[in-house]
Design a protein around this motif. Sequence first.
Motif, mmCIF file in Angstrom:
data_model
loop_
_atom_site.group_PDB
_atom_site.id
_atom_site.type_symbol
_atom_site.label_atom_id
_atom_site.label_comp_id
_atom_site.label_asym_id
_atom_site.label_seq_id
_atom_site.Cartn_x
_atom_site.Cartn_y
_atom_site.Cartn_z
ATOM 1 N N GLN A 290 13.955 -8.139 -14.137
ATOM 2 C CA GLN A 290 15.097 -7.774 -13.299
ATOM 3 C C GLN A 290 14.714 -7.528 -11.843
ATOM 4 N N LEU A 291 13.404 -7.405 -11.540
ATOM 5 C CA LEU A 291 12.971 -7.120 -10.173
ATOM 6 C C LEU A 291 12.373 -8.338 -9.475
ATOM 7 N N VAL A 292 12.492 -9.509 -10.088
ATOM 8 C CA VAL A 292 12.031 -10.754 -9.474
ATOM 9 C C VAL A 292 13.184 -11.750 -9.517
ATOM 10 N N TYR A 293 13.492 -12.309 -8.360
ATOM 11 C CA TYR A 293 14.658 -13.197 -8.244
ATOM 12 C C TYR A 293 14.210 -14.493 -7.587
ATOM 13 N N GLN A 294 14.356 -15.611 -8.306
ATOM 14 C CA GLN A 294 14.030 -16.929 -7.786
ATOM 15 C C GLN A 294 15.321 -17.680 -7.468
ATOM 16 N N ALA B 222 15.448 -1.399 -8.296
ATOM 17 C CA ALA B 222 14.084 -1.141 -7.826
ATOM 18 C C ALA B 222 13.960 0.225 -7.171
ATOM 19 N N GLU B 223 15.006 0.671 -6.485
ATOM 20 C CA GLU B 223 14.967 1.996 -5.854
ATOM 21 C C GLU B 223 14.936 3.097 -6.907
ATOM 22 N N GLU B 224 15.640 2.918 -8.001
ATOM 23 C CA GLU B 224 15.605 3.911 -9.079
ATOM 24 C C GLU B 224 14.227 3.984 -9.723
ATOM 25 N N ASN C 262 17.500 2.614 3.257
ATOM 26 C CA ASN C 262 16.102 2.597 2.799
ATOM 27 C C ASN C 262 15.857 1.599 1.678
ATOM 28 N N GLU C 263 16.795 1.480 0.745
ATOM 29 C CA GLU C 263 16.525 0.603 -0.392
ATOM 30 C C GLU C 263 16.426 -0.864 0.019
ATOM 31 N N PHE C 264 17.090 -1.262 1.115
ATOM 32 C CA PHE C 264 17.013 -2.655 1.574
ATOM 33 C C PHE C 264 15.817 -2.892 2.495
ATOM 34 N N ALA D 219 0.819 -1.208 0.000
ATOM 35 C CA ALA D 219 0.000 0.000 0.000
ATOM 36 C C ALA D 219 0.853 1.258 0.000
ATOM 37 N N THR D 220 2.091 1.191 0.457
ATOM 38 C CA THR D 220 2.988 2.350 0.468
ATOM 39 C C THR D 220 4.380 1.906 0.043
ATOM 40 N N HIS D 221 5.195 2.878 -0.330
ATOM 41 C CA HIS D 221 6.534 2.564 -0.822
ATOM 42 C C HIS D 221 7.607 2.709 0.258
#
Length: 400
Positions: A206-210, A241-243, A276-278, A168-170
């Motif tokens: 690039q934003l999903v890692y299995q 993802a932060e960018e 913050n990014e982590f 719901a929030t970033h």
Amino acid sequence: MELAHKALPDDRKRISTFTSPLRAAYRIRHKYLVMKKRRLEQSESAGVDGAESPERASKHRSKAAEHFTFEKVPIKSLRRRRVRRKRKVLYPNDSKRYLPEVKKSKAKNCLFLLSIIVFFQIYNAIENLDDNVLKYDLAGLEKTLQREVFGQTVAIDSLMDLLKDYLATHIHNKPLVLSLNGPTGVGKSLVGRLLAKHFRSVLSDQLVYQYFVLHHCPAGENISSCQQELAGGISDMVNRAEEEEKIPLLIFDEVEFMQPTLLDFLQNYFQPNQTNEFLNVMYVLISNYGQGEITKFVLHNASSGMARQLTKSEELLFIVQSSLIHLHPLWKHADIVPFTLLEKAHIVDCFLEELMREGFYPDTAHLDKLSRELQYYSVGDLRYSVHGCKHVVSKVNLLP
């Protein structure tokens, strides 16, 4: 003498013509004085006994108007008295009448303006929350999970609630760690694959890692190289993802085969005291840890009618999380989503889905025969599959 007697009537006539007006004036004067005296007596008696009645006052005025007098009647004073008696308002005639001034408080206007500002801020915040949730299309994800995964409705509801609250929030103060635990073949790995597929479509590859432990870091692999590879993959994805102002997803399957050193290394990313990014990251841990506790709890409470609400039971969550923390403190930071045993009806659905996928005709008798070939726990009239839907694919592949 005769002349004297003759002259006498003329003198009387002259005297009578002279005295008759005087006598008339005297009589009028006498009547006036009598009437004036009566009026004074009546006015005095009225002042003592009370105000004179309107009928008597009008009668006196009519009687006074019948007779003429030479005295001047004070008309103005009478009018003033009458006006003063009839006047009800105490304001003077020559003064202006003003209503009391009502002073409006400026604090009310400030309070009203502040209420409007707060309302718009709350409305804007709600709109932003809706925009964030819509960006990830969680409604479509929920429909896919409910359609593809059998017998885990309560677990899917719990999983979706956690995702909706976090997405719901970033901005967050800790990462989201989801732990999918349960017996073999109940749909944990299937949910992981569906999550990866969905978030790749709404975010990017690039934003999903299995991360499959037996593939990326098997038992004979150097643990330091596994840590470097994992750290590099997480850092690159988190920075990207932060960018883009998005929240990435990392899925770790087969966690029960992960070495304790790698678990210690992974635990460092779950701490709240990071940059913050982590903190804006979703982790999904899939393992068979806790399957014994879940199986025992389900079989023990199946006869009491709690079978369909077990994943919401606080007692079950406490039991599973306690056993997981005993294995490793990593699970202190995780939200547990237990997957329960599948009933025989769910196994039939799994066979039907697989037969339709392979192009076989779904015969009811055939489905019942295939489902009886699997092993079940029996509790009264209920039957729970021992291995879930794990052997469904191999059974269908053996069909001619």
